[in-house]
Design a protein around this motif. Structure first.
Motif, PDB file in Angstrom:
ATOM      1  N   GLU A 135      -8.268   1.303   0.808  1.00  0.00           N
ATOM      2  CA  GLU A 135      -7.291   2.281   1.304  1.00  0.00           C
ATOM      3  C   GLU A 135      -6.604   3.031   0.164  1.00  0.00           C
ATOM      4  OE1 GLU A 135      -7.608  -0.796   2.230  1.00  0.00           O
ATOM      5  OE2 GLU A 135      -7.498  -1.010   4.421  1.00  0.00           O
ATOM      6  N   VAL A 136      -6.226   2.320  -0.893  1.00  0.00           N
ATOM      7  CA  VAL A 136      -5.538   2.980  -1.995  1.00  0.00           C
ATOM      8  C   VAL A 136      -6.511   3.851  -2.790  1.00  0.00           C
ATOM      9  CG1 VAL A 136      -5.796   1.177  -3.774  1.00  0.00           C
ATOM     10  CG2 VAL A 136      -3.778   2.644  -3.789  1.00  0.00           C
ATOM     11  N   ALA A 137      -7.777   3.426  -2.883  1.00  0.00           N
ATOM     12  CA  ALA A 137      -8.782   4.244  -3.568  1.00  0.00           C
ATOM     13  C   ALA A 137      -9.032   5.535  -2.801  1.00  0.00           C
ATOM     14  CB  ALA A 137     -10.082   3.458  -3.726  1.00  0.00           C
ATOM     15  N   SER A 138      -9.073   5.425  -1.485  1.00  0.00           N
ATOM     16  CA  SER A 138      -9.276   6.607  -0.646  1.00  0.00           C
ATOM     17  C   SER A 138      -8.127   7.598  -0.805  1.00  0.00           C
ATOM     18  CB  SER A 138      -9.411   6.182   0.818  1.00  0.00           C
ATOM     19  OG  SER A 138      -9.595   7.306   1.658  1.00  0.00           O
ATOM     20  N   TYR A 139      -6.907   7.073  -0.881  1.00  0.00           N
ATOM     21  CA  TYR A 139      -5.741   7.941  -1.068  1.00  0.00           C
ATOM     22  C   TYR A 139      -5.787   8.614  -2.441  1.00  0.00           C
ATOM     23  CZ  TYR A 139      -0.915   9.554  -1.273  1.00  0.00           C
ATOM     24  OH  TYR A 139       0.206  10.344  -1.381  1.00  0.00           O
ATOM     25  N   ALA A 140      -6.147   7.845  -3.460  1.00  0.00           N
ATOM     26  CA  ALA A 140      -6.190   8.369  -4.829  1.00  0.00           C
ATOM     27  C   ALA A 140      -7.233   9.470  -4.974  1.00  0.00           C
ATOM     28  CB  ALA A 140      -6.482   7.233  -5.807  1.00  0.00           C
ATOM     29  N   LYS A 141      -8.293   9.376  -4.184  1.00  0.00           N
ATOM     30  CA  LYS A 141      -9.378  10.358  -4.259  1.00  0.00           C
ATOM     31  C   LYS A 141      -8.875  11.773  -4.038  1.00  0.00           C
ATOM     32  CE  LYS A 141     -13.892  11.328  -2.130  1.00  0.00           C
ATOM     33  NZ  LYS A 141     -14.857  10.887  -1.081  1.00  0.00           N
ATOM     34  N   GLY A 142      -7.857  11.905  -3.195  1.00  0.00           N
ATOM     35  CA  GLY A 142      -7.312  13.228  -2.906  1.00  0.00           C
ATOM     36  C   GLY A 142      -6.260  13.683  -3.896  1.00  0.00           C
ATOM     37  N   LYS A 143      -5.942  12.834  -4.898  1.00  0.00           N
ATOM     38  CA  LYS A 143      -4.876  13.157  -5.841  1.00  0.00           C
ATOM     39  C   LYS A 143      -5.358  13.310  -7.283  1.00  0.00           C
ATOM     40  CE  LYS A 143      -1.821  12.891  -2.576  1.00  0.00           C
ATOM     41  NZ  LYS A 143      -1.185  14.131  -2.042  1.00  0.00           N
ATOM     42  N   ALA A 144      -6.645  13.062  -7.531  1.00  0.00           N
ATOM     43  CA  ALA A 144      -7.163  13.148  -8.900  1.00  0.00           C
ATOM     44  C   ALA A 144      -8.630  13.558  -8.867  1.00  0.00           C
ATOM     45  CB  ALA A 144      -7.008  11.813  -9.619  1.00  0.00           C
ATOM     46  N   GLU A 145      -9.106  14.029 -10.002  1.00  0.00           N
ATOM     47  CA  GLU A 145     -10.507  14.435 -10.084  1.00  0.00           C
ATOM     48  C   GLU A 145     -11.440  13.233 -10.025  1.00  0.00           C
ATOM     49  OE1 GLU A 145     -11.164  16.908 -13.505  1.00  0.00           O
ATOM     50  OE2 GLU A 145      -9.347  18.093 -13.139  1.00  0.00           O
ATOM     51  N   ASN A 146     -10.989  12.119 -10.600  1.00  0.00           N
ATOM     52  CA  ASN A 146     -11.818  10.918 -10.639  1.00  0.00           C
ATOM     53  C   ASN A 146     -10.994   9.687 -10.281  1.00  0.00           C
ATOM     54  OD1 ASN A 146     -14.404  12.045 -11.889  1.00  0.00           O
ATOM     55  ND2 ASN A 146     -12.893  12.626 -13.437  1.00  0.00           N
ATOM     56  N   VAL A 147     -11.667   8.715  -9.678  1.00  0.00           N
ATOM     57  CA  VAL A 147     -11.048   7.421  -9.373  1.00  0.00           C
ATOM     58  C   VAL A 147     -11.933   6.349  -9.999  1.00  0.00           C
ATOM     59  CG1 VAL A 147     -10.346   5.795  -7.594  1.00  0.00           C
ATOM     60  CG2 VAL A 147     -10.037   8.258  -7.230  1.00  0.00           C
ATOM     61  N   SER A 148     -11.362   5.559 -10.889  1.00  0.00           N
ATOM     62  CA  SER A 148     -12.152   4.544 -11.584  1.00  0.00           C
ATOM     63  C   SER A 148     -11.593   3.149 -11.333  1.00  0.00           C
ATOM     64  CB  SER A 148     -12.184   4.825 -13.089  1.00  0.00           C
ATOM     65  OG  SER A 148     -10.902   4.669 -13.663  1.00  0.00           O
ATOM     66  N   VAL A 149     -12.462   2.167 -11.517  1.00  0.00           N
ATOM     67  CA  VAL A 149     -12.052   0.773 -11.379  1.00  0.00           C
ATOM     68  C   VAL A 149     -12.649  -0.015 -12.542  1.00  0.00           C
ATOM     69  CG1 VAL A 149     -13.994   0.273  -9.824  1.00  0.00           C
ATOM     70  CG2 VAL A 149     -12.030  -1.265  -9.896  1.00  0.00           C
ATOM     71  N   THR A 150     -11.811  -0.806 -13.192  1.00  0.00           N
ATOM     72  CA  THR A 150     -12.267  -1.721 -14.229  1.00  0.00           C
ATOM     73  C   THR A 150     -12.406  -3.092 -13.592  1.00  0.00           C
ATOM     74  OG1 THR A 150     -11.158  -0.461 -15.981  1.00  0.00           O
ATOM     75  CG2 THR A 150     -11.749  -2.750 -16.470  1.00  0.00           C
ATOM     76  N   THR A 151     -13.626  -3.601 -13.564  1.00  0.00           N
ATOM     77  CA  THR A 151     -13.909  -4.801 -12.789  1.00  0.00           C
ATOM     78  C   THR A 151     -14.794  -5.775 -13.557  1.00  0.00           C
ATOM     79  OG1 THR A 151     -14.968  -5.613 -10.747  1.00  0.00           O
ATOM     80  CG2 THR A 151     -15.833  -3.580 -11.684  1.00  0.00           C
ATOM     81  N   ASN A 152     -14.682  -7.042 -13.210  1.00  0.00           N
ATOM     82  CA  ASN A 152     -15.589  -8.037 -13.796  1.00  0.00           C
ATOM     83  C   ASN A 152     -16.904  -8.108 -13.021  1.00  0.00           C
ATOM     84  OD1 ASN A 152     -15.167  -9.815 -11.521  1.00  0.00           O
ATOM     85  ND2 ASN A 152     -13.352 -10.655 -12.516  1.00  0.00           N
ATOM     86  N   GLY A 153     -17.006  -7.361 -11.944  1.00  0.00           N
ATOM     87  CA  GLY A 153     -18.256  -7.234 -11.213  1.00  0.00           C
ATOM     88  C   GLY A 153     -18.633  -8.404 -10.323  1.00  0.00           C
TER      89      GLY A 153
ATOM     90  N   LEU B  22       0.831  -1.202   0.000  1.00  0.00           N
ATOM     91  CA  LEU B  22       0.000   0.000   0.000  1.00  0.00           C
ATOM     92  C   LEU B  22       0.865   1.252   0.000  1.00  0.00           C
ATOM     93  CD1 LEU B  22      -2.700   1.467   0.240  1.00  0.00           C
ATOM     94  CD2 LEU B  22      -2.591   1.099   2.733  1.00  0.00           C
ATOM     95  N   ASP B  23       1.910   1.276   0.807  1.00  0.00           N
ATOM     96  CA  ASP B  23       2.790   2.449   0.870  1.00  0.00           C
ATOM     97  C   ASP B  23       3.498   2.692  -0.461  1.00  0.00           C
ATOM     98  OD1 ASP B  23       2.125   3.058   3.468  1.00  0.00           O
ATOM     99  OD2 ASP B  23       3.833   1.996   4.353  1.00  0.00           O
ATOM    100  N   GLU B  24       3.858   1.621  -1.145  1.00  0.00           N
ATOM    101  CA  GLU B  24       4.531   1.778  -2.446  1.00  0.00           C
ATOM    102  C   GLU B  24       3.575   2.354  -3.484  1.00  0.00           C
ATOM    103  OE1 GLU B  24       7.962  -1.662  -2.589  1.00  0.00           O
ATOM    104  OE2 GLU B  24       5.873  -2.332  -2.617  1.00  0.00           O
ATOM    105  N   PHE B  25       2.336   1.898  -3.478  1.00  0.00           N
ATOM    106  CA  PHE B  25       1.349   2.464  -4.404  1.00  0.00           C
ATOM    107  C   PHE B  25       1.086   3.924  -4.077  1.00  0.00           C
ATOM    108  CE2 PHE B  25      -0.237  -1.912  -5.567  1.00  0.00           C
ATOM    109  CZ  PHE B  25       0.008  -1.769  -6.936  1.00  0.00           C
ATOM    110  N   LYS B  26       0.973   4.232  -2.798  1.00  0.00           N
ATOM    111  CA  LYS B  26       0.752   5.623  -2.395  1.00  0.00           C
ATOM    112  C   LYS B  26       1.905   6.507  -2.861  1.00  0.00           C
ATOM    113  CE  LYS B  26      -2.120   5.155   1.778  1.00  0.00           C
ATOM    114  NZ  LYS B  26      -2.148   5.403   3.244  1.00  0.00           N
ATOM    115  N   SER B  27       3.123   6.006  -2.708  1.00  0.00           N
ATOM    116  CA  SER B  27       4.299   6.777  -3.119  1.00  0.00           C
ATOM    117  C   SER B  27       4.282   7.039  -4.619  1.00  0.00           C
ATOM    118  CB  SER B  27       5.572   6.021  -2.731  1.00  0.00           C
ATOM    119  OG  SER B  27       6.724   6.697  -3.193  1.00  0.00           O
ATOM    120  N   ALA B  28       3.939   6.021  -5.413  1.00  0.00           N
ATOM    121  CA  ALA B  28       3.899   6.180  -6.867  1.00  0.00           C
ATOM    122  C   ALA B  28       2.832   7.189  -7.278  1.00  0.00           C
ATOM    123  CB  ALA B  28       3.625   4.828  -7.526  1.00  0.00           C
TER     124      ALA B  28
END
Length: 205
Positions: free
Chosen positions: A73-91, A39-45
């Motif tokens: 956790e990573v989605a929550s972090y990304a929310k503060g760094k971009a206008e949109n957060v998306s996920v491509t999922t098989n549902g 998680l920390d590595e993804f946050k750093s990137a």
């Protein structure tokens, strides 16, 4: 000479190679998944990218990204760094309203569901029952747009021989039209044949 300012529209982040499906066009499920970043590595990137560019969208992919153990956790972090957060999922794991609400509250405001052919989806994913679960996930996400008006729901479908026929397209669009909260413009299609997908996989092997 001053370089022009660059605006990154989308940052793709592959969270994991893990996947519960065995799609004929993909071998992600066969690849080792013990090299996932922490998680920390993804946050750093994400932090470094957001400092360099204006990020309009951080898109999480996989594998099946919701299988990443720290997805919320990573989605929550990304929310503060971009206008949109998306996920491509098989549902497959997004059939309940509670689960989709969890992801939305964590930061996801765009869902892209992968649909590999009406009536042929299970054969493509090689996971019995996957089409029924996917359709339920799409319907659930569509309903939630009433509570979350800025939620964007997109469905990508693979056009095989059956889907390329007028009848096949009508079946898909009939299903799409019933999801009243999803605009038809939110649907994207990829013209591809199952046989072509298999050929690509053999070529890359």
């Amino acid at each position: 000479m001053m370089l022009p300012e660059i605006s990154v529209v989308r940052l793709n982040v592959q969270l994991t190679k893990k996947c519960n499906q065995r799609c004929v066009s993909c071998n992600s499920y066969e690849l080792p998944s013990d090299d996932e970043l922490s998680l920390d590595e993804f946050k750093s990137a994400i932090f470094q990218a957001s400092n360099l560019f204006h990020l309009k969208n951080i898109a999480f992919t996989g594998g099946e990204p919701t299988l990443y153990r720290h997805f919320k956790e990573v989605a929550s972090y990304a929310k503060g760094k971009a206008e949109n957060v998306s996920v491509t999922t098989n549902g497959y794991y997004c059939t309940s309203e509670e689960r989709i609400r969890e992801l939305i509250e964590a930061g996801v405001n765009r869902f892209s569901f992968s649909y590999h052919g009406v009536g042929t989806h299970d054969a493509f994913t090689r996971l019995p029952g996957s089409e029924a679960r996917l359709r339920k996930a799409i319907k659930t996400a569509a309903r939630l747009r009433e509570s979350y008006p800025h939620l964007y729901v997109k469905v990508g479908t693979l056009f095989d021989g059956q889907m390329s026929s007028a009848g096949g397209r009508n079946v898909f669009w009939t299903f799409a039209a019933k999801q009243e909260s999803i605009c038809t413009s939110s649907f994207w299609m990829t013209a591809s044949l199952h046989s072509q997908a298999r050929s690509c996989r053999k070529t890359s092997a």
